[in-house]
Design a protein around this motif. Structure first.
Motif, PDB file in Angstrom:
ATOM      1  N   LEU A  79       0.627  -1.263  -0.083  1.00 21.04           N
ATOM      2  CA  LEU A  79       0.104  -0.119   0.031  1.00 21.04           C
ATOM      3  C   LEU A  79       0.919   1.440  -0.347  1.00 21.04           C
ATOM      4  N   ASN A  80       0.615   2.442  -0.638  1.00 20.41           N
ATOM      5  CA  ASN A  80       0.971   3.305  -0.721  1.00 20.41           C
ATOM      6  C   ASN A  80       0.807   4.848  -0.902  1.00 20.41           C
ATOM      7  N   GLY A  81      -1.140   4.349  -0.601  1.00 22.58           N
ATOM      8  CA  GLY A  81      -1.572   5.116  -0.654  1.00 22.58           C
ATOM      9  C   GLY A  81      -2.232   6.060  -1.728  1.00 22.58           C
ATOM     10  N   GLU A  82      -2.706   5.183  -2.352  1.00 23.14           N
ATOM     11  CA  GLU A  82      -3.071   5.446  -3.553  1.00 23.14           C
ATOM     12  C   GLU A  82      -4.392   5.440  -3.232  1.00 23.14           C
ATOM     13  N   LYS A  83      -5.936   5.563  -4.216  1.00 25.16           N
ATOM     14  CA  LYS A  83      -7.119   5.837  -3.877  1.00 25.16           C
ATOM     15  C   LYS A  83      -7.819   3.955  -4.050  1.00 25.16           C
ATOM     16  N   GLU A 123      -1.383   0.857  11.644  1.00 20.98           N
ATOM     17  CA  GLU A 123      -1.013   0.231  10.438  1.00 20.98           C
ATOM     18  C   GLU A 123      -2.694  -0.779  10.772  1.00 20.98           C
ATOM     19  N   ARG A 138      -6.330   7.429   8.173  1.00 16.16           N
ATOM     20  CA  ARG A 138      -5.407   6.986   7.225  1.00 16.16           C
ATOM     21  C   ARG A 138      -4.714   7.638   6.168  1.00 16.16           C
ATOM     22  N   ASP A 139      -4.115   7.401   4.707  1.00 18.39           N
ATOM     23  CA  ASP A 139      -4.226   7.551   3.396  1.00 18.39           C
ATOM     24  C   ASP A 139      -5.445   9.017   3.371  1.00 18.39           C
ATOM     25  N   ASN A 140      -6.121   8.882   3.485  1.00 16.62           N
ATOM     26  CA  ASN A 140      -7.256  10.380   3.407  1.00 16.62           C
ATOM     27  C   ASN A 140      -7.240  10.265   1.950  1.00 16.62           C
ATOM     28  N   THR A 141      -8.322   8.897   1.181  1.00 17.96           N
ATOM     29  CA  THR A 141      -8.620   8.600   0.326  1.00 17.96           C
ATOM     30  C   THR A 141     -10.001   7.555   0.819  1.00 17.96           C
ATOM     31  N   ARG A 168       3.185  -1.489   3.848  1.00 23.02           N
ATOM     32  CA  ARG A 168       2.804  -0.468   4.109  1.00 23.02           C
ATOM     33  C   ARG A 168       4.812   0.470   4.078  1.00 23.02           C
TER      34      ARG A 168
END
Length: 392
Positions: A2-6, A333, A35-38, A322
């Motif tokens: 996971l890298n934060g992309e939606k 996490e 966490r990822d704002n997505t 992550r």
């Protein structure tokens, strides 16, 4: 990885009931969901039984003042009038309120994420499951530790016959923070946990062991308990009939045996969450104090320590990784992982993607009902004089 992309097309408009300034779990929910704002956007809340304190708290974490509500009923009604109203709500309130809030949320056409234990009775669980299916909504349960991805590595290795046929299951979740009654009197979040009217029929069996029991089911989905024996104690007498310590023996349908120890009076314990699965060829062992490590021991061979994020791990495990193997991950996490799966499930449900829904491994309404059944059977055994009872 996971890298934060939606992972879903559009962030879900999210609210909380409870989880305010004096909550023990509210920050864990927000850390996980945001966490990822997505996946989720916190737009509203009824954060506290004290309406003014709840509004002050909500404003201080960035929620518009006019969307900080005095109670959940008002929030559901007012948000239902808005074109940009909430789509999902998390319930972070004492146990005795879960059922009524969850039912009201579903009737308001909202998806639900709820604290554990879900409800007091399995009948309530089945009723809510039926309502959720009728409404086409997801109900998730925050077994937060279950988001640790090395548990999925254990699941994969058992499926791949790496330890052989399972013979012994050893589970533990203990701590010492309730070794006396000081917190029972001084802490608002502890007071209700030892009040049967609010907490339900158990203290540590519901508050602690349901986590470990669900994790064992996540790791070993084909292992079903045939019968169990529970012996529970109230070392602090004022907590009776609720227990602050319990031992559970289990007999599984495949002939395996197990034991679980759960306690809030394990004095000095700071590292009490352990899962060990013993098979006919080897064993797997995980501790939450070192969540990125998994012991793998084959009889007659040197023991191995498997490390999170390494390429030799199963794809199902590394899919939730992550930060990289050199960097420690932990409970934050884990919560983020289950909340992302909640969002994925909600999005799939909204789109009618039943194939994706069936492939997801996360604590859903069925896991919540199974947790209730666990408590019911443990209490029934203990109250019958610590006798063996059929797991029903």
């Amino acid at each position: 990885m996971l890298n934060g992309e939606k992972k879903i097309e559009k962030s879900l408009r999210w609210a909380m009931v409870g989880g305010g300034r004096e909550s023990q779990v509210g920050y864990k929910h927000r850390t996980g969901a945001l966490r990822d704002n997505t996946a989720f956007t916190l737009v509203a809340g009824a954060f506290d039984i004290d309406a003014e304190r709840g509004k002050d708290f909500g404003v201080n974490i960035g929620v518009d003042e006019d969307r900080c509500y005095p109670d959940y009923k008002t929030m559901f009604a007012e948000e239902g009038k808005r074109e940009d109203g909430i789509e999902v709500v998390s319930i972070a309130t004492p146990n005795g309120t879960h059922y009524e809030i969850c039912k009201a949320a579903l009737e308001a056409d909202l998806h639900v994420v709820c604290e554990k234990p879900l409800f007091f009775t399995s009948e309530e669980g089945v009723e809510i499951k039926d309502l959720a299916e009728k409404k086409g909504k997801i109900v998730g349960v925050t077994y937060g530790f279950s988001g640790n991805q090395m548990l999925l590595q254990m699941r994969a290795m058992i499926e791949q016959d790496k330890i052989g046929e399972i013979r012994i299951v050893e589970l533990q979740y203990t701590h010492g923070f309730s070794l006396n009654d000081q917190a029972d009197k001084a802490s608002s979040s502890q007071k209700w946990r030892v009040d049967p009217k609010i907490a339900g029929p158990s203290f540590v069996l519901g508050d602690l062991s349901t986590h470990t029991y669900y994790m064992s089911q996540l790791i070993m989905p084909n292992m079903k308990i045939r019968e169990l024996l529970c012996d529970r104690q109230s070392f602090i007498g004022s907590r009776a009939p609720l227990e602050d310590n319990a031992f559970v023996l289990m007999r599984y349908e495949n002939g395996a045996v197990g034991r679980l120890w759960t306690s809030s009076v394990n004095a000095g314990c700071m590292d009490g969450h352990r899962i060990r699965i013993v098979g006919s060829k080897g064993s797997l062992e995980w501790w939450d104090s070192k969540p990125g490590e998994l012991k793998y021991e084959i009889q007659g061979e040197p023991g191995q320590t498997l490390i999170r994020a390494m390429p030799y791990l199963d794809d199902s495990c590394n899919a939730d990784e992550r930060l990289g193997a050199l960097h420690v991950e932990g409970l934050s996490e884990a919560w983020a992982n289950i909340y992302l799966k909640f969002a994925t499930a909600i999005d799939a449900k909204n789109r009618g993607d039943e194939k994706l829904l069936k492939s997801l491994v996360y604590p859903d309404i069925n896991a919540g009902i199974e947790g209730i059944r666990w408590i019911e059977n443990c209490v029934r055994s203990a109250d019958n004089g610590a006798t063996w009872v059929e797991f029903i």
